[in-house]
Design an enzyme around this catalytic site. Structure first.
Site, mmCIF file in Angstrom:
data_model
loop_
_atom_site.group_PDB
_atom_site.id
_atom_site.type_symbol
_atom_site.label_atom_id
_atom_site.label_comp_id
_atom_site.label_asym_id
_atom_site.label_seq_id
_atom_site.Cartn_x
_atom_site.Cartn_y
_atom_site.Cartn_z
ATOM 1 N N GLY A 14 0.389 28.478 -24.808
ATOM 2 C CA GLY A 14 1.169 29.591 -25.370
ATOM 3 C C GLY A 14 1.273 30.735 -24.393
ATOM 4 O O GLY A 14 0.297 31.077 -23.731
ATOM 5 N N ARG A 75 3.657 22.687 -22.663
ATOM 6 C CA ARG A 75 2.570 21.827 -23.150
ATOM 7 C C ARG A 75 2.851 20.451 -22.558
ATOM 8 O O ARG A 75 3.989 19.998 -22.564
ATOM 9 C CB ARG A 75 2.532 21.835 -24.674
ATOM 10 C CG ARG A 75 2.236 23.242 -25.192
ATOM 11 C CD ARG A 75 1.722 23.288 -26.600
ATOM 12 N NE ARG A 75 0.924 24.489 -26.822
ATOM 13 C CZ ARG A 75 1.415 25.651 -27.268
ATOM 14 N NH1 ARG A 75 2.681 25.765 -27.562
ATOM 15 N NH2 ARG A 75 0.626 26.686 -27.437
ATOM 16 N N ASP A 106 -7.467 28.118 -24.995
ATOM 17 C CA ASP A 106 -8.487 27.114 -25.236
ATOM 18 C C ASP A 106 -8.101 25.708 -24.728
ATOM 19 O O ASP A 106 -8.870 25.056 -24.016
ATOM 20 C CB ASP A 106 -8.647 27.099 -26.761
ATOM 21 C CG ASP A 106 -9.879 26.398 -27.208
ATOM 22 O OD1 ASP A 106 -10.960 26.907 -26.925
ATOM 23 O OD2 ASP A 106 -9.732 25.317 -27.805
ATOM 24 N N THR A 129 -4.192 34.540 -23.784
ATOM 25 C CA THR A 129 -3.760 34.191 -25.141
ATOM 26 C C THR A 129 -3.747 35.445 -26.008
ATOM 27 O O THR A 129 -4.661 36.274 -25.902
ATOM 28 C CB THR A 129 -4.683 33.135 -25.791
ATOM 29 O OG1 THR A 129 -4.434 33.108 -27.209
ATOM 30 C CG2 THR A 129 -6.153 33.410 -25.571
ATOM 31 N N ASP A 131 -4.305 35.429 -29.029
ATOM 32 C CA ASP A 131 -5.209 35.202 -30.173
ATOM 33 C C ASP A 131 -6.611 35.781 -29.996
ATOM 34 O O ASP A 131 -7.353 35.906 -30.975
ATOM 35 C CB ASP A 131 -5.351 33.689 -30.436
ATOM 36 C CG ASP A 131 -4.014 33.020 -30.687
ATOM 37 O OD1 ASP A 131 -3.082 33.721 -31.118
ATOM 38 O OD2 ASP A 131 -3.897 31.805 -30.455
ATOM 39 N N ASP A 133 -9.185 34.374 -28.913
ATOM 40 C CA ASP A 133 -10.154 33.439 -29.503
ATOM 41 C C ASP A 133 -11.019 32.714 -28.467
ATOM 42 O O ASP A 133 -11.543 31.644 -28.755
ATOM 43 C CB ASP A 133 -9.420 32.417 -30.391
ATOM 44 C CG ASP A 133 -8.382 31.609 -29.615
ATOM 45 O OD1 ASP A 133 -8.106 31.951 -28.453
ATOM 46 O OD2 ASP A 133 -7.849 30.652 -30.189
ATOM 47 N N ARG A 175 -3.794 31.672 -34.718
ATOM 48 C CA ARG A 175 -4.311 30.309 -34.930
ATOM 49 C C ARG A 175 -5.497 30.374 -35.890
ATOM 50 O O ARG A 175 -5.365 30.915 -36.959
ATOM 51 C CB ARG A 175 -4.664 29.650 -33.595
ATOM 52 C CG ARG A 175 -3.408 29.295 -32.832
ATOM 53 C CD ARG A 175 -3.595 28.079 -31.977
ATOM 54 N NE ARG A 175 -4.296 28.422 -30.746
ATOM 55 C CZ ARG A 175 -4.237 27.680 -29.654
ATOM 56 N NH1 ARG A 175 -3.533 26.579 -29.641
ATOM 57 N NH2 ARG A 175 -4.875 28.037 -28.574
HETATM 58 P P1 ADP Z 1 -3.468 26.804 -25.153
HETATM 59 O O1 ADP Z 1 -3.921 26.752 -23.734
HETATM 60 O O2 ADP Z 1 -2.601 27.989 -25.432
HETATM 61 O O3 ADP Z 1 -4.626 26.642 -26.120
HETATM 62 P P2 ADP Z 1 -2.606 24.026 -25.728
HETATM 63 O O4 ADP Z 1 -3.728 23.743 -26.661
HETATM 64 O O5 ADP Z 1 -1.250 23.584 -26.134
HETATM 65 O O6 ADP Z 1 -2.452 25.572 -25.381
HETATM 66 O O7 ADP Z 1 -2.945 23.334 -24.313
HETATM 67 C C1 ADP Z 1 -2.087 23.490 -23.217
HETATM 68 C C2 ADP Z 1 -2.109 22.248 -22.367
HETATM 69 O O8 ADP Z 1 -3.422 22.007 -21.856
HETATM 70 C C3 ADP Z 1 -1.745 20.946 -23.086
HETATM 71 O O9 ADP Z 1 -0.373 20.769 -23.226
HETATM 72 C C4 ADP Z 1 -2.342 19.910 -22.149
HETATM 73 O O10 ADP Z 1 -1.512 19.692 -21.037
HETATM 74 C C5 ADP Z 1 -3.615 20.619 -21.678
HETATM 75 N N1 ADP Z 1 -4.739 20.147 -22.497
HETATM 76 C C6 ADP Z 1 -5.128 20.572 -23.713
HETATM 77 N N2 ADP Z 1 -6.166 19.854 -24.191
HETATM 78 C C7 ADP Z 1 -6.438 18.921 -23.236
HETATM 79 C C8 ADP Z 1 -7.391 17.846 -23.110
HETATM 80 N N3 ADP Z 1 -8.278 17.595 -24.068
HETATM 81 N N4 ADP Z 1 -7.361 17.108 -21.993
HETATM 82 C C9 ADP Z 1 -6.472 17.348 -20.997
HETATM 83 N N5 ADP Z 1 -5.549 18.329 -21.069
HETATM 84 C C10 ADP Z 1 -5.528 19.107 -22.152
#
Ligand code: ADP
Length: 326
Positions: A14, A75, A106, A129, A131, A133, A175
């Site tokens: 995000g 993502r 996260d 972020t 959030d 968090d 979230r």
């Molecule tokens: P944020 O960083 O805002 O929490 P996301 O949860 O959508 O956003 O994660 C962003 C990107 O990080 C995902 O699209 C993916 O490419 C990578 N990512 C998230 N979780 C994993 C994971 N368990 N293993 C590998 N890459 C991950």
């Protein structure tokens, strides 16, 4: 020390206001320390699709005041697979990138942690972020700006709420964290905040009604954190319509406007400090840590700690809101 010559930088997940200030800080601090910088577009996806360009100081001119991220964000499902990460690693090798700075939430830091373990690459995370968090940092890049956006919106909603004697449920982002909702409620003088942290403890709507809602007021604003745990603003509005039909209820979902806008001074300074500290960390041979800020000091938080732990909500803030909304 000194083995890193070229740093790759990306924004992922995000978007958050202040990410550009962080990109600028990382780029300039790296160049200041004699490192080369490569900008990676669209988060981890850019590593897989090879959208990588060299960043000079001028590439980050005039961006500190901009919301969003000039590097774009995405993502990327492919990166969650070993095959996808192998392609990403090969791109890093081709471009001579030997360390990564990841600005994101996260999920992005979880990806960084796995990637770093698999390929032994120094990865430094910056908490980006709205959030707030992430554990181990008092605040995250974008949170203050989003809070101020909420404040501005709720001030406006209050005008119409008061004119019509209405009860408004205003849904904010976050979230599964209630920081935006709780501090947004305190800052805007709202009557209550419904947050995920307490959703399993008490019926927050019942508490609000019991605590004398509308005894002395002709309008009320309740901030609700978007979350499956709270059920969101619509859920509470429906409940009030059914259980207390005498109230004139309205819902406003603030949505993505909370993500945009020029970052506040607080977020620009935070992003600048964290970005510069990311390069300090690389120069000190640190790896696999998130740069945080605690009591106004820069801290290095191992990914495992930042990701795994839930950041607690301060009870004191809940008490302040309760006391001041009588
Ligand atoms: P944020 O960083 O805002 O929490 P996301 O949860 O959508 O956003 O994660 C962003 C990107 O990080 C995902 O699209 C993916 O490419 C990578 N990512 C998230 N979780 C994993 C994971 N368990 N293993 C590998 N890459 C991950």
């Amino acid at each position: 020390m000194g083995i890193v010559k070229c740093v790759g930088i990306l924004t992922s997940g995000g978007d958050a206001p202040g990410m550009n200030a962080a990109i600028r800080a990382v780029t300039r601090a790296a160049i200041y320390n004699g490192l080369q910088v490569k900008g990676i577009y669209r988060g981890y996806r850019g590593l897989i699709t090879d959208e990588i360009v060299e960043f000079k100081s001028q590439n980050v001119s005039n961006i500190i005041q901009l919301g969003g991220t000039i590097l774009k964000t995405a993502r990327c499902k492919e990166f969650t697979t070993p095959e996808g990460r192998k392609i990403a690693y090969e791109a890093m090798q081709r471009h001579g990138i030997d360390a990564l700075v990841i600005i994101g939430g996260d999920g992005s830091l979880t990806g960084a942690r796995i990637f770093a373990q698999e390929y032994n690459i120094p990865c430094i995370g910056l908490p980006g972020t709205i959030d707030n968090d992430l554990y181990g940092t008092d605040t995250t890049i974008g949170y203050d700006t989003a809070l101020n956006t909420i404040l501005d919106a709720v001030d406006k909603i209050r005008d119409t709420a008061t004119s019509h004697d209405r009860l408004f449920f205003v849904e904010v982002m976050g979230r599964d964290a209630g920081f935006l909702a709780l501090n947004g409620a305190i800052a805007s003088g709202a009557e209550a905040a419904i947050i995920p942290e307490f959703s399993t403890e008490v019926d927050q709507l019942e508490e609000f009604i019991k605590s004398g809602f509308r005894k002395s007021k002709n309008s009320s604003i309740v901030i609700v954190a978007e979350s499956e745990l709270t059920g969101g603003a619509m859920h509470y509005a429906e409940r009030v319509k059914n259980e207390y039909p005498q109230y004139d209820v309205r819902v406003t979902i603030l949505g993505h406007l909370q993500r945009g806008g020029s970052p506040t001074a607080h977020d620009r300074i935070l992003a600048s400090r964290l970005g510069a500290a990311a390069i300090d960390a690389i120069m000190e041979d640190q790896r696999n840590v998130m740069i945080g800020i605690e009591n106004d000091e820069i801290v290095y938080v191992p990914f495992s700690k930042a990701i795994k732990n839930d950041k607690p909500i301060k009870r004191e803030l809940v008490n302040v809101l309760r006391a001041l909304s009588i």
